[in-house]
Design a protein around this motif. Structure first.
Motif, PDB file in Angstrom:
ATOM      1  N   MET A   1      15.240   6.375  53.233  1.00 24.33           N
ATOM      2  CA  MET A   1      15.644   5.239  54.241  1.00 24.33           C
ATOM      3  C   MET A   1      16.316   5.682  55.470  1.00 24.33           C
ATOM      4  O   MET A   1      15.712   5.230  56.534  1.00 24.33           O
ATOM      5  CB  MET A   1      16.442   4.138  53.612  1.00 24.33           C
ATOM      6  CG  MET A   1      15.939   3.347  52.468  1.00 24.33           C
ATOM      7  SD  MET A   1      17.195   2.256  51.892  1.00 24.33           S
ATOM      8  CE  MET A   1      16.449   1.728  50.168  1.00 24.33           C
ATOM      9  N   LEU A   2      17.049   6.670  55.387  1.00 21.90           N
ATOM     10  CA  LEU A   2      17.731   7.213  56.563  1.00 21.90           C
ATOM     11  C   LEU A   2      16.796   8.134  57.396  1.00 21.90           C
ATOM     12  O   LEU A   2      16.942   8.046  58.502  1.00 21.90           O
ATOM     13  CB  LEU A   2      18.950   8.366  56.095  1.00 21.90           C
ATOM     14  CG  LEU A   2      20.164   7.466  55.326  1.00 21.90           C
ATOM     15  CD1 LEU A   2      21.252   8.658  54.804  1.00 21.90           C
ATOM     16  CD2 LEU A   2      20.878   6.646  56.541  1.00 21.90           C
ATOM     17  N   GLU A   3      15.838   8.667  56.764  1.00 18.78           N
ATOM     18  CA  GLU A   3      14.806   9.415  57.416  1.00 18.78           C
ATOM     19  C   GLU A   3      13.981   8.567  58.174  1.00 18.78           C
ATOM     20  O   GLU A   3      13.621   9.036  59.355  1.00 18.78           O
ATOM     21  CB  GLU A   3      14.129  10.508  56.506  1.00 18.78           C
ATOM     22  CG  GLU A   3      12.885  11.144  57.058  1.00 18.78           C
ATOM     23  CD  GLU A   3      12.100  12.055  55.959  1.00 18.78           C
ATOM     24  OE1 GLU A   3      11.439  12.739  56.402  1.00 18.78           O
ATOM     25  OE2 GLU A   3      12.476  11.741  54.896  1.00 18.78           O
ATOM     26  N   CYS A 134      24.261  -4.183  46.204  1.00 20.31           N
ATOM     27  CA  CYS A 134      24.806  -3.452  47.463  1.00 20.31           C
ATOM     28  C   CYS A 134      23.618  -3.275  48.478  1.00 20.31           C
ATOM     29  O   CYS A 134      23.849  -3.381  49.791  1.00 20.31           O
ATOM     30  CB  CYS A 134      25.112  -2.009  46.941  1.00 20.31           C
ATOM     31  SG  CYS A 134      26.551  -1.884  45.721  1.00 20.31           S
ATOM     32  N   MET A 135      22.375  -3.369  47.928  1.00 19.33           N
ATOM     33  CA  MET A 135      21.373  -3.235  49.192  1.00 19.33           C
ATOM     34  C   MET A 135      21.322  -4.545  49.809  1.00 19.33           C
ATOM     35  O   MET A 135      21.003  -4.468  50.974  1.00 19.33           O
ATOM     36  CB  MET A 135      20.066  -2.915  48.326  1.00 19.33           C
ATOM     37  CG  MET A 135      20.032  -1.625  47.871  1.00 19.33           C
ATOM     38  SD  MET A 135      20.278  -0.279  48.978  1.00 19.33           S
ATOM     39  CE  MET A 135      19.163  -0.485  50.258  1.00 19.33           C
ATOM     40  N   LEU A 136      21.387  -5.640  49.068  1.00 23.55           N
ATOM     41  CA  LEU A 136      21.472  -7.083  49.885  1.00 23.55           C
ATOM     42  C   LEU A 136      22.560  -7.115  50.848  1.00 23.55           C
ATOM     43  O   LEU A 136      22.482  -7.599  51.782  1.00 23.55           O
ATOM     44  CB  LEU A 136      21.628  -8.095  48.873  1.00 23.55           C
ATOM     45  CG  LEU A 136      20.454  -8.208  48.019  1.00 23.55           C
ATOM     46  CD1 LEU A 136      20.597  -9.613  46.961  1.00 23.55           C
ATOM     47  CD2 LEU A 136      19.126  -8.386  48.805  1.00 23.55           C
ATOM     48  N   GLU A 137      23.772  -6.578  50.430  1.00 19.85           N
ATOM     49  CA  GLU A 137      24.881  -6.565  51.164  1.00 19.85           C
ATOM     50  C   GLU A 137      24.703  -5.593  52.630  1.00 19.85           C
ATOM     51  O   GLU A 137      25.164  -5.932  53.477  1.00 19.85           O
ATOM     52  CB  GLU A 137      26.177  -5.887  50.636  1.00 19.85           C
ATOM     53  CG  GLU A 137      26.554  -7.039  49.514  1.00 19.85           C
ATOM     54  CD  GLU A 137      27.786  -6.465  48.665  1.00 19.85           C
ATOM     55  OE1 GLU A 137      28.249  -5.552  49.106  1.00 19.85           O
ATOM     56  OE2 GLU A 137      28.204  -7.181  47.695  1.00 19.85           O
ATOM     57  N   ALA A 138      24.145  -4.590  52.405  1.00 16.53           N
ATOM     58  CA  ALA A 138      23.854  -3.416  53.400  1.00 16.53           C
ATOM     59  C   ALA A 138      22.918  -4.288  54.352  1.00 16.53           C
ATOM     60  O   ALA A 138      23.076  -4.128  55.651  1.00 16.53           O
ATOM     61  CB  ALA A 138      23.388  -2.185  52.924  1.00 16.53           C
ATOM     62  N   PHE A 153      16.958  -5.745  64.040  1.00 16.16           N
ATOM     63  CA  PHE A 153      16.930  -5.268  62.805  1.00 16.16           C
ATOM     64  C   PHE A 153      15.964  -5.465  61.735  1.00 16.16           C
ATOM     65  O   PHE A 153      15.878  -4.977  60.688  1.00 16.16           O
ATOM     66  CB  PHE A 153      18.396  -5.955  62.237  1.00 16.16           C
ATOM     67  CG  PHE A 153      18.219  -7.303  61.833  1.00 16.16           C
ATOM     68  CD1 PHE A 153      17.504  -7.881  60.711  1.00 16.16           C
ATOM     69  CD2 PHE A 153      18.699  -8.352  62.666  1.00 16.16           C
ATOM     70  CE1 PHE A 153      17.450  -9.134  60.273  1.00 16.16           C
ATOM     71  CE2 PHE A 153      18.633  -9.770  62.252  1.00 16.16           C
ATOM     72  CZ  PHE A 153      17.930 -10.192  61.101  1.00 16.16           C
ATOM     73  N   LYS A 154      14.795  -6.028  62.330  1.00 19.75           N
ATOM     74  CA  LYS A 154      13.790  -6.479  61.410  1.00 19.75           C
ATOM     75  C   LYS A 154      13.289  -5.165  60.923  1.00 19.75           C
ATOM     76  O   LYS A 154      12.585  -4.740  59.852  1.00 19.75           O
ATOM     77  CB  LYS A 154      12.621  -7.377  62.114  1.00 19.75           C
ATOM     78  CG  LYS A 154      11.391  -7.787  61.243  1.00 19.75           C
ATOM     79  CD  LYS A 154      12.025  -8.552  59.997  1.00 19.75           C
ATOM     80  CE  LYS A 154      10.597  -8.835  59.443  1.00 19.75           C
ATOM     81  NZ  LYS A 154       9.498  -8.002  58.898  1.00 19.75           N
ATOM     82  N   VAL A 155      12.972  -3.986  62.011  1.00 19.52           N
ATOM     83  CA  VAL A 155      12.413  -2.683  61.427  1.00 19.52           C
ATOM     84  C   VAL A 155      13.172  -1.922  60.362  1.00 19.52           C
ATOM     85  O   VAL A 155      12.839  -1.583  59.557  1.00 19.52           O
ATOM     86  CB  VAL A 155      12.139  -1.847  62.691  1.00 19.52           C
ATOM     87  CG1 VAL A 155      13.573  -1.601  63.475  1.00 19.52           C
ATOM     88  CG2 VAL A 155      11.331  -0.798  62.438  1.00 19.52           C
ATOM     89  N   ASP A 161      12.974  -2.446  52.382  1.00 19.73           N
ATOM     90  CA  ASP A 161      12.405  -2.919  51.530  1.00 19.73           C
ATOM     91  C   ASP A 161      11.329  -2.368  50.829  1.00 19.73           C
ATOM     92  O   ASP A 161      10.702  -2.216  49.785  1.00 19.73           O
ATOM     93  CB  ASP A 161      11.594  -4.247  51.961  1.00 19.73           C
ATOM     94  CG  ASP A 161      12.749  -5.492  52.235  1.00 19.73           C
ATOM     95  OD1 ASP A 161      13.652  -5.375  51.718  1.00 19.73           O
ATOM     96  OD2 ASP A 161      12.489  -6.145  53.120  1.00 19.73           O
ATOM     97  N   LYS A 162      10.831  -1.202  51.793  1.00 15.15           N
ATOM     98  CA  LYS A 162       9.654  -0.196  51.404  1.00 15.15           C
ATOM     99  C   LYS A 162      10.185   0.955  50.504  1.00 15.15           C
ATOM    100  O   LYS A 162       9.645   1.266  49.711  1.00 15.15           O
ATOM    101  CB  LYS A 162       9.026   0.478  52.704  1.00 15.15           C
ATOM    102  CG  LYS A 162       8.079   1.520  52.441  1.00 15.15           C
ATOM    103  CD  LYS A 162       7.449   1.931  53.809  1.00 15.15           C
ATOM    104  CE  LYS A 162       6.364   2.963  53.449  1.00 15.15           C
ATOM    105  NZ  LYS A 162       5.983   3.777  54.864  1.00 15.15           N
ATOM    106  N   SER A 163      11.564   1.784  50.615  1.00 13.32           N
ATOM    107  CA  SER A 163      11.832   3.071  49.772  1.00 13.32           C
ATOM    108  C   SER A 163      12.446   2.382  48.509  1.00 13.32           C
ATOM    109  O   SER A 163      12.319   3.017  47.271  1.00 13.32           O
ATOM    110  CB  SER A 163      13.120   3.706  50.552  1.00 13.32           C
ATOM    111  OG  SER A 163      12.451   4.191  51.628  1.00 13.32           O
ATOM    112  N   SER A 164      13.201   1.265  48.424  1.00 12.80           N
ATOM    113  CA  SER A 164      14.045   0.408  47.592  1.00 12.80           C
ATOM    114  C   SER A 164      12.908  -0.051  46.303  1.00 12.80           C
ATOM    115  O   SER A 164      13.192   0.090  45.348  1.00 12.80           O
ATOM    116  CB  SER A 164      14.696  -0.517  47.859  1.00 12.80           C
ATOM    117  OG  SER A 164      13.772  -1.741  48.466  1.00 12.80           O
ATOM    118  N   SER A 165      11.783  -0.079  46.651  1.00 12.29           N
ATOM    119  CA  SER A 165      10.621  -0.560  45.539  1.00 12.29           C
ATOM    120  C   SER A 165      10.380   0.652  44.644  1.00 12.29           C
ATOM    121  O   SER A 165       9.801   0.500  43.620  1.00 12.29           O
ATOM    122  CB  SER A 165       9.456  -0.844  46.306  1.00 12.29           C
ATOM    123  OG  SER A 165       8.681   0.129  47.183  1.00 12.29           O
TER     124      SER A 165
END
Length: 318
Positions: A1-3, A134-138, A153-155, A161-165
């Motif tokens: 996600m950071l990348e 935690c992901m929802l809070e982030a 913030f949509k991007v 939603d793409k890495s967490s899957s």
């Protein structure tokens, strides 16, 4: 996600501008000593990954904004004469730009909630049970930092939603101990091995409880020769490194071409023997001629046998 977030156009440009400031400060000994005098500490920090390093350094720049602007406006730095050179002029222009600091704040707002999730997952709290929350809070925190403007913030939400899957941890202490080589261990022996290994993990976590999981531990940040905020050399997508100047790239390409030229040996073309048409016809005609001669001999032999048999029959009749 950071990348993925770090590859966004505005964020990537902000990282490049921040790198111009840090490489200028760490390229000269006297400037580095003066910077440590004003800040009281090092500016650059090293992370466990490239984009964790980017987040840590952008956050460090934002936290030390006042001291940095005071440093570049000081007479002590101007008297050194480095601000009159090309790198010094670029760094001074970046630090005095308000647009740069706004972009740094934007990039930190993208990075920081996810970095906090990463820190939470590396703590003593059971990770998998709290990961989804935690992901929802982030995601909510990122939206709040951009005043709930979906266009801003949509991007970032799409990347999350793409890495967490595909996040999954499928290793446990028991699976590490009970392998195919150790599948004949007795129950008591297995229990003791799991007990020792798990307690060693707990002991290591207790010793590193105050450690930042995304921060690389170094005695001196100058020891990290892969930190682009010190060296100014950016790793590319192919695993290599790209320099800031085109001259170094040209020289590097010339040296590589010379080495390749030395290693490569000239390959001589293989000469193929071209046979003439007459020789080919001769090879074709010879088997045919031999076959015809053999057939003629066989026919002559058959005729001779027939004549001999007829003669023997006449003698019997007589």
């Amino acid at each position: 996600m950071l990348e993925d977030l770090g590859k966004l156009g505005p964020v990537e440009q902000t990282i490049a501008s921040a790198r111009q400031v840090t490489t200028f400060l760490y390229a000269h000994t006297r400037v580095l000593d003066l910077m440590r005098k004003f800040l009281g500490k090092d500016l650059v920090r090293s992370g466990v990954t490239r984009f964790a390093t980017a987040y840590l350094n952008l956050k460090s720049l934002l936290d030390n904004k006042k001291d940095l602007t005071r440093l570049f406006r000081s007479d002590e730095l101007n008297d050194l004469g480095y601000l009159k050179k090309a790198k010094g002029k670029k760094a001074n222009k970046v630090v005095r730009s308000e647009a740069f600091w706004k972009n740094v704040d934007m990039a930190v707002n993208f990075f920081e909630p996810l970095a906090n999730v990463l820190r939470r997952m590396d703590s003593d709290v059971p990770a998998m049970g709290f990961l989804h929350g935690c992901m929802l809070e982030a995601k909510k925190e990122i939206a709040m930092r951009f005043d709930n403007d979906e266009n801003s913030f949509k991007v970032a939400w799409d990347f999350i939603d793409k890495s967490s899957s595909v996040c999954e941890r499928n290793w446990s202490v028991f699976e590490q101990v009970h392998t195919k080589k150790r599948n004949r261990l007795l129950h008591d022996r297995m229990r003791d091995l799991v007990f020792v290994k798990f307690n060693s993990i707990l002991k290591l976590k207790k010793e590193n409880k105050s450690r930042d999981p995304i921060l690389k531990e170094l005695n001196d940040v100058l020891e990290d020769d892969r930190n682009e905020f010190v060296t100014g050399v950016v790793p590319n997508a192919n695993g290599g490194q790209e320099g800031d100047h085109e001259v170094t790239q040209v020289q590097g390409g010339a040296s590589m071409s010379q080495e390749q030229a030395k290693r490569k040996r000239p390959v001589r073309p293989v000469k193929k023997k071209i046979r003439s048409l007459q020789s080919l016809m001769r090879d074709v005609s010879e088997p045919a001629a031999s076959a015809s001669s053999e057939s003629e001999d066989n026919q002559d032999g058959d005729i001779l046998m027939q004549v001999q048999s007829s003669d023997s029959a006449d003698s019997e009749d007589e």
